[in-house]
Design a protein around this motif. Structure first.
Motif, PDB file in Angstrom:
ATOM      1  N   VAL A  44       0.685  -1.115  -0.107  1.00 55.86           N
ATOM      2  CA  VAL A  44      -0.109   0.050  -0.190  1.00 55.86           C
ATOM      3  C   VAL A  44       0.938   1.447  -0.104  1.00 55.86           C
ATOM      4  O   VAL A  44       2.091   1.102   0.660  1.00 55.86           O
ATOM      5  CB  VAL A  44      -1.095   0.204   1.312  1.00 55.86           C
ATOM      6  N   GLY A  45       0.330   2.429  -0.585  1.00 58.72           N
ATOM      7  CA  GLY A  45       1.272   3.629  -0.491  1.00 58.72           C
ATOM      8  C   GLY A  45       2.690   3.306  -1.391  1.00 58.72           C
ATOM      9  O   GLY A  45       2.677   2.793  -2.188  1.00 58.72           O
ATOM     10  N   PHE A  46       3.731   3.545  -0.724  1.00 57.71           N
ATOM     11  CA  PHE A  46       4.887   3.473  -1.106  1.00 57.71           C
ATOM     12  C   PHE A  46       5.755   2.180  -0.552  1.00 57.71           C
ATOM     13  O   PHE A  46       6.970   2.247  -0.675  1.00 57.71           O
ATOM     14  CB  PHE A  46       5.792   4.660  -0.948  1.00 57.71           C
ATOM     15  N   MET A  47       4.938   1.369   0.211  1.00 57.14           N
ATOM     16  CA  MET A  47       5.408   0.109   0.781  1.00 57.14           C
ATOM     17  C   MET A  47       5.147  -0.903   0.015  1.00 57.14           C
ATOM     18  O   MET A  47       3.916  -1.384   0.272  1.00 57.14           O
ATOM     19  CB  MET A  47       5.351   0.196   2.437  1.00 57.14           C
ATOM     20  N   TRP A  48       5.725  -1.842  -0.760  1.00 56.60           N
ATOM     21  CA  TRP A  48       5.393  -2.862  -1.558  1.00 56.60           C
ATOM     22  C   TRP A  48       6.417  -3.959  -1.165  1.00 56.60           C
ATOM     23  O   TRP A  48       7.630  -3.825  -0.983  1.00 56.60           O
ATOM     24  CB  TRP A  48       5.382  -2.528  -2.768  1.00 56.60           C
ATOM     25  N   GLY A  49       5.909  -5.194  -1.168  1.00 59.07           N
ATOM     26  CA  GLY A  49       6.945  -6.389  -1.295  1.00 59.07           C
ATOM     27  C   GLY A  49       6.218  -7.339  -2.281  1.00 59.07           C
ATOM     28  O   GLY A  49       5.169  -7.321  -2.779  1.00 59.07           O
ATOM     29  N   PHE A  50       7.271  -8.025  -2.826  1.00 60.03           N
ATOM     30  CA  PHE A  50       6.807  -9.326  -3.746  1.00 60.03           C
ATOM     31  C   PHE A  50       7.714 -10.306  -3.292  1.00 60.03           C
ATOM     32  O   PHE A  50       8.884 -10.263  -3.135  1.00 60.03           O
ATOM     33  CB  PHE A  50       6.829  -8.815  -4.948  1.00 60.03           C
ATOM     34  N   ASP A  51       6.949 -11.349  -3.354  1.00 61.46           N
ATOM     35  CA  ASP A  51       7.698 -12.683  -3.250  1.00 61.46           C
ATOM     36  C   ASP A  51       8.387 -13.283  -4.716  1.00 61.46           C
ATOM     37  O   ASP A  51       7.420 -13.290  -5.834  1.00 61.46           O
ATOM     38  CB  ASP A  51       6.743 -13.860  -2.768  1.00 61.46           C
ATOM     39  N   VAL A  52       9.422 -13.805  -4.379  1.00 60.98           N
ATOM     40  CA  VAL A  52      10.090 -14.354  -5.610  1.00 60.98           C
ATOM     41  C   VAL A  52      10.573 -15.856  -5.455  1.00 60.98           C
ATOM     42  O   VAL A  52      10.540 -16.233  -4.266  1.00 60.98           O
ATOM     43  CB  VAL A  52      11.398 -13.512  -6.300  1.00 60.98           C
ATOM     44  N   GLY A  53      10.634 -16.709  -6.611  1.00 56.33           N
ATOM     45  CA  GLY A  53      11.133 -17.949  -6.602  1.00 56.33           C
ATOM     46  C   GLY A  53      12.247 -18.359  -6.210  1.00 56.33           C
ATOM     47  O   GLY A  53      12.985 -19.421  -5.823  1.00 56.33           O
ATOM     48  N   GLU A  54      13.285 -17.288  -6.174  1.00 53.54           N
ATOM     49  CA  GLU A  54      14.886 -17.351  -5.953  1.00 53.54           C
ATOM     50  C   GLU A  54      15.339 -16.790  -4.515  1.00 53.54           C
ATOM     51  O   GLU A  54      14.070 -16.087  -4.065  1.00 53.54           O
ATOM     52  CB  GLU A  54      15.493 -16.795  -7.006  1.00 53.54           C
ATOM     53  N   PRO A  55      16.226 -16.758  -4.040  1.00 48.70           N
ATOM     54  CA  PRO A  55      16.425 -16.140  -2.790  1.00 48.70           C
ATOM     55  C   PRO A  55      16.555 -14.569  -3.248  1.00 48.70           C
ATOM     56  O   PRO A  55      17.091 -14.022  -4.046  1.00 48.70           O
ATOM     57  CB  PRO A  55      18.104 -16.468  -2.572  1.00 48.70           C
ATOM     58  N   ALA A  56      15.665 -13.718  -2.185  1.00 48.59           N
ATOM     59  CA  ALA A  56      15.365 -12.228  -2.453  1.00 48.59           C
ATOM     60  C   ALA A  56      16.968 -11.556  -2.325  1.00 48.59           C
ATOM     61  O   ALA A  56      16.992 -10.706  -3.156  1.00 48.59           O
ATOM     62  CB  ALA A  56      14.748 -11.742  -1.208  1.00 48.59           C
ATOM     63  N   GLY A  57      17.814 -12.068  -1.501  1.00 51.94           N
ATOM     64  CA  GLY A  57      19.116 -11.541  -1.631  1.00 51.94           C
ATOM     65  C   GLY A  57      19.712 -11.415  -3.175  1.00 51.94           C
ATOM     66  O   GLY A  57      20.634 -10.436  -3.434  1.00 51.94           O
ATOM     67  N   ASP A  58      19.536 -12.277  -3.925  1.00 52.38           N
ATOM     68  CA  ASP A  58      19.766 -12.558  -5.255  1.00 52.38           C
ATOM     69  C   ASP A  58      19.412 -11.452  -6.115  1.00 52.38           C
ATOM     70  O   ASP A  58      20.056 -10.727  -7.027  1.00 52.38           O
ATOM     71  CB  ASP A  58      19.911 -13.790  -5.924  1.00 52.38           C
ATOM     72  N   VAL A  59      18.200 -11.149  -5.956  1.00 53.35           N
ATOM     73  CA  VAL A  59      17.381 -10.165  -6.832  1.00 53.35           C
ATOM     74  C   VAL A  59      17.832  -8.901  -6.076  1.00 53.35           C
ATOM     75  O   VAL A  59      18.274  -7.813  -7.005  1.00 53.35           O
ATOM     76  CB  VAL A  59      15.730 -10.021  -6.631  1.00 53.35           C
ATOM     77  N   VAL A  60      18.011  -8.580  -4.857  1.00 51.95           N
ATOM     78  CA  VAL A  60      18.703  -7.335  -4.273  1.00 51.95           C
ATOM     79  C   VAL A  60      19.745  -6.999  -4.634  1.00 51.95           C
ATOM     80  O   VAL A  60      20.335  -5.730  -5.178  1.00 51.95           O
ATOM     81  CB  VAL A  60      18.455  -7.475  -2.889  1.00 51.95           C
ATOM     82  N   ALA A  61      20.730  -7.845  -4.873  1.00 51.93           N
ATOM     83  CA  ALA A  61      22.419  -7.736  -5.550  1.00 51.93           C
ATOM     84  C   ALA A  61      22.129  -7.443  -6.752  1.00 51.93           C
ATOM     85  O   ALA A  61      22.849  -6.452  -7.231  1.00 51.93           O
ATOM     86  CB  ALA A  61      23.109  -9.061  -5.303  1.00 51.93           C
ATOM     87  N   ARG A  62      21.473  -7.979  -7.596  1.00 56.09           N
ATOM     88  CA  ARG A  62      21.249  -7.644  -9.121  1.00 56.09           C
ATOM     89  C   ARG A  62      20.882  -6.300  -9.191  1.00 56.09           C
ATOM     90  O   ARG A  62      21.017  -5.559 -10.119  1.00 56.09           O
ATOM     91  CB  ARG A  62      20.579  -8.591  -9.950  1.00 56.09           C
ATOM     92  N   ALA A  63      19.700  -5.925  -8.586  1.00 60.97           N
ATOM     93  CA  ALA A  63      19.244  -4.588  -8.636  1.00 60.97           C
ATOM     94  C   ALA A  63      20.230  -3.489  -7.925  1.00 60.97           C
ATOM     95  O   ALA A  63      20.228  -2.236  -8.770  1.00 60.97           O
ATOM     96  CB  ALA A  63      17.962  -4.584  -7.474  1.00 60.97           C
ATOM     97  N   ARG A  64      20.890  -3.501  -6.961  1.00 61.84           N
ATOM     98  CA  ARG A  64      22.015  -2.874  -6.474  1.00 61.84           C
ATOM     99  C   ARG A  64      23.001  -2.528  -7.750  1.00 61.84           C
ATOM    100  O   ARG A  64      23.582  -1.435  -7.926  1.00 61.84           O
ATOM    101  CB  ARG A  64      22.643  -3.352  -5.404  1.00 61.84           C
ATOM    102  N   GLU A  65      23.555  -3.625  -8.204  1.00 59.25           N
ATOM    103  CA  GLU A  65      24.618  -3.327  -9.472  1.00 59.25           C
ATOM    104  C   GLU A  65      23.839  -2.602 -10.689  1.00 59.25           C
ATOM    105  O   GLU A  65      24.718  -1.999 -11.485  1.00 59.25           O
ATOM    106  CB  GLU A  65      24.693  -4.921  -9.989  1.00 59.25           C
TER     107      GLU A  65
END
Length: 102
Positions: A44-65
């Motif tokens: 809601v608003g500007f706070m969102w979460g979504f579930d992925v089938g892989e470790p979330a840390g992998d998505v976070v690392a790719r996003a940061r890069e």
């Protein structure tokens, strides 16, 4: 600190967060429809979460890069918390990066 509280309570800021947050949600659902890598979306608003089938840390690392800061909220949940003053263009850029790394 008082100035921050006054700014957060301004109706225009709250209206901005509501309208742009609704738009973010619709865009996340569209991204989810285009990829099988997103299992669930909530927020809601500007706070969102979504579930992925892989470790979330992998998505976070790719996003940061790729230049996007997001964080984990569990083993398979990525959390989005953009600044409350983010513009539609800012949000669109972030969502484009997010879709690219997914």
């Amino acid at each position: 600190a008082l100035h921050v509280l006054e700014r957060i309570a301004e109706p225009s800021l709250l209206a901005h967060v509501k309208s742009e947050g609704d738009w973010v949600g619709s865009q996340l659902r569209a991204i989810s429809d285009r990829t099988s890598r997103v299992r669930a979306i909530r927020g809601v608003g500007f706070m969102w979460g979504f579930d992925v089938g892989e470790p979330a840390g992998d998505v976070v690392a790719r996003a940061r890069e790729a230049g996007l800061l997001v964080l984990t909220a569990g083993d398979h949940t990525v959390r989005l918390l953009p600044p409350l003053i983010a513009s539609r263009d800012d949000l669109a850029r972030g969502l484009a990066i997010l879709e690219q790394v997914l």
